[in-house]
Design a protein around this motif. Structure first.
Motif, PDB file in Angstrom:
ATOM      1  N   UNK A 214       0.793  -1.192   0.041  1.00  0.00           N
ATOM      2  CA  UNK A 214      -0.048   0.111   0.007  1.00  0.00           C
ATOM      3  C   UNK A 214       0.908   1.252   0.039  1.00  0.00           C
ATOM      4  N   UNK A 215       2.148   1.266   0.758  1.00  0.00           N
ATOM      5  CA  UNK A 215       2.941   2.337   0.847  1.00  0.00           C
ATOM      6  C   UNK A 215       3.316   2.745  -0.735  1.00  0.00           C
ATOM      7  N   UNK A 216       3.614   1.563  -1.449  1.00  0.00           N
ATOM      8  CA  UNK A 216       4.444   1.727  -2.588  1.00  0.00           C
ATOM      9  C   UNK A 216       3.294   2.514  -3.484  1.00  0.00           C
ATOM     10  N   UNK A 217       2.115   2.224  -3.443  1.00  0.00           N
ATOM     11  CA  UNK A 217       1.162   2.715  -4.359  1.00  0.00           C
ATOM     12  C   UNK A 217       0.999   4.250  -3.997  1.00  0.00           C
ATOM     13  N   UNK A 218       1.062   4.639  -2.432  1.00  0.00           N
ATOM     14  CA  UNK A 218       0.579   5.631  -2.063  1.00  0.00           C
ATOM     15  C   UNK A 218       1.838   6.821  -2.431  1.00  0.00           C
ATOM     16  N   UNK A 219       3.009   6.622  -2.623  1.00  0.00           N
ATOM     17  CA  UNK A 219       4.132   7.110  -2.555  1.00  0.00           C
ATOM     18  C   UNK A 219       4.091   7.812  -4.176  1.00  0.00           C
ATOM     19  N   UNK A 220       3.667   6.658  -5.180  1.00  0.00           N
ATOM     20  CA  UNK A 220       3.402   7.114  -6.480  1.00  0.00           C
ATOM     21  C   UNK A 220       2.306   8.023  -6.403  1.00  0.00           C
ATOM     22  N   UNK A 221       1.175   7.971  -5.903  1.00  0.00           N
ATOM     23  CA  UNK A 221      -0.055   8.687  -5.754  1.00  0.00           C
ATOM     24  C   UNK A 221       0.589  10.124  -5.397  1.00  0.00           C
ATOM     25  N   UNK A 222       1.427  10.288  -4.624  1.00  0.00           N
ATOM     26  CA  UNK A 222       1.742  11.659  -4.183  1.00  0.00           C
ATOM     27  C   UNK A 222       2.580  12.332  -5.451  1.00  0.00           C
ATOM     28  N   UNK A 223       3.198  11.354  -6.223  1.00  0.00           N
ATOM     29  CA  UNK A 223       3.838  11.933  -7.474  1.00  0.00           C
ATOM     30  C   UNK A 223       2.728  12.444  -8.435  1.00  0.00           C
ATOM     31  N   UNK A 224       1.721  11.561  -8.563  1.00  0.00           N
ATOM     32  CA  UNK A 224       0.685  12.027  -9.327  1.00  0.00           C
ATOM     33  C   UNK A 224       0.028  13.408  -9.029  1.00  0.00           C
ATOM     34  N   UNK A 225      -0.060  13.581  -7.753  1.00  0.00           N
ATOM     35  CA  UNK A 225      -0.612  14.762  -7.282  1.00  0.00           C
ATOM     36  C   UNK A 225       0.146  16.044  -7.406  1.00  0.00           C
ATOM     37  N   UNK A 226       1.501  15.832  -7.390  1.00  0.00           N
ATOM     38  CA  UNK A 226       2.336  17.210  -7.153  1.00  0.00           C
ATOM     39  C   UNK A 226       3.287  17.167  -8.312  1.00  0.00           C
ATOM     40  N   UNK A 227       3.746  16.164  -9.238  1.00  0.00           N
ATOM     41  CA  UNK A 227       4.613  16.435 -10.305  1.00  0.00           C
ATOM     42  C   UNK A 227       4.015  17.565 -11.185  1.00  0.00           C
ATOM     43  N   UNK A 228       5.036  18.286 -11.781  1.00  0.00           N
ATOM     44  CA  UNK A 228       4.974  19.056 -12.549  1.00  0.00           C
ATOM     45  C   UNK A 228       4.220  18.499 -13.950  1.00  0.00           C
ATOM     46  N   UNK A 229       3.161  19.064 -14.295  1.00  0.00           N
ATOM     47  CA  UNK A 229       2.197  18.782 -15.606  1.00  0.00           C
ATOM     48  C   UNK A 229       1.671  17.287 -15.092  1.00  0.00           C
ATOM     49  N   UNK A 230       1.777  17.328 -13.780  1.00  0.00           N
ATOM     50  CA  UNK A 230       0.901  15.947 -13.324  1.00  0.00           C
ATOM     51  C   UNK A 230       1.301  14.521 -14.142  1.00  0.00           C
ATOM     52  N   UNK A 231       0.496  13.806 -14.611  1.00  0.00           N
ATOM     53  CA  UNK A 231       0.759  12.721 -15.174  1.00  0.00           C
ATOM     54  C   UNK A 231       1.534  12.903 -16.514  1.00  0.00           C
ATOM     55  N   UNK A 232       1.584  14.076 -17.133  1.00  0.00           N
ATOM     56  CA  UNK A 232       2.110  14.355 -18.171  1.00  0.00           C
ATOM     57  C   UNK A 232       3.534  14.874 -17.908  1.00  0.00           C
ATOM     58  N   UNK A 233       4.170  14.446 -16.984  1.00  0.00           N
ATOM     59  CA  UNK A 233       5.368  14.943 -16.268  1.00  0.00           C
ATOM     60  C   UNK A 233       6.552  14.441 -17.444  1.00  0.00           C
ATOM     61  N   UNK A 234       7.384  15.387 -17.569  1.00  0.00           N
ATOM     62  CA  UNK A 234       8.339  14.987 -18.391  1.00  0.00           C
ATOM     63  C   UNK A 234       9.962  15.412 -18.098  1.00  0.00           C
TER      64      UNK A 234
END
Length: 295
Positions: A214-234
């Motif tokens: 669960x924590x592996x999924x959650x840490x990736x979720x934090x990247x989905x929420x905060x990365x520049x351009x979200x899921x389009x992060x380049x």
């Protein structure tokens, strides 16, 4: 060609080969293991597997930062060569090394008044610090002046995200960051704390998540929420780990699946001996560029 060097502490947790290839200079922290002092030299003196196994077997570790005199000795040859210096330190929220570096720079500025010596508090740690240094190397290579680069570092450092989790609370208890009773219950129930580095460069607990999966999924979720351009992060994404490569690989695989526009594959590094002395084995850290850290 720019007549300056960029520099950091070994706590940026990249390999010596990586630093050399990018023309990034570094100075080593130190640590003690069972009373014997070693340099935190990116696993060259003591391989990381040996270091973390010794911790698992009960070795006592403690760390010490670079002091002012060491900085003076380190900076002086560059200044004598006529080079200006841009040096980034480990986050002031985790260490007092920024103060030691600024004191050294102040003393050397009197002796070398024609040279520029800039010290920047990275507010970063581990391979997030390394990701920051790579971004600086890119801009230096593109022709930025030292003043432009120093300003860019100050203006963008809070855009660098650090998220950590640990699957073993033993060394958090030993370091006093978790009570003995909470650590016992946490390990028994498989609780994995999720933490990040805040806008003051301090490591802050954000959630207690049961089970590694669960924590592996959650840490990736934090990247989905905060990365520049979200899921389009380049941009680039780095991970560091302390003797738990499979967990780091699981995070990297999920990120590469969720973020198709990444700049290359996720780079996985080792957590070095300075930071690893406090986390112990079982920690995974994730780094990427994102929205501004506000708290």
């Amino acid at each position: 060609m720019n007549n300056y060097i960029i520099s950091c502490c070994s706590t940026a947790d990249l390999t010596a080969e990586h630093f050399s290839r990018r023309n990034i200079n570094f100075i080593c922290f130190h640590y003690e293991m069972d009373g014997v002092q070693y340099p935190d030299d990116l696993g060259q003196t003591m391989p990381f597997d040996k270091f973390y196994q010794a911790m698992t077997d009960g070795a006592d570790t403690k760390t010490s930062q670079v002091n002012t005199e060491e900085f003076i000795d380190y900076f002086t040859p560059f200044l004598e060569e006529g080079k200006d210096i841009l040096h980034l330190t480990l986050s002031s929220g985790l260490s007092g090394v920024y103060s030691a570096a600024t004191t050294a720079a102040s003393e050397l500025s009197e002796k070398y008044p024609d040279r520029k010596i800039y010290i920047v508090d990275s507010l970063a740690a581990s391979s997030g610090f390394g990701l920051f240094m790579d971004a600086l190397a890119n801009r230096r290579d593109a022709g930025m002046s030292i003043d432009e680069l120093k300003n860019w570092a100050e203006e963008n450092k809070l855009l660098l995200h650090h998220w950590f989790f640990s699957t073993d609370l033993t060394f958090f208890v030993k370091g006093g960051r978790v009570s003995r009773s909470s650590g016992f219950v946490g390990n028994l129930l498989g609780i994995c704390p999720l933490l990040n580095v805040n806008n003051e460069g301090k490591l802050i607990p954000r959630a207690k998540i049961r089970t590694k999966k669960r924590v592996i999924v959650e840490i990736v979720k934090r990247m989905e929420e905060h990365a520049q351009d979200l899921l389009n992060y380049s941009g680039k994404c780095y991970i560091s780990h302390s003797a738990c490569y499979e967990d780091a690989r699981a995070v990297a695989d999920l990120i590469e699946e969720r973020f198709p526009n990444l700049d290359g594959k996720v780079l996985i590094n080792n957590i070095g001996t300075t930071i690893g002395s406090h986390t112990g084995p079982g920690t995974v850290a994730l780094f990427f560029w994102g929205d501004k850290r506000e708290a």
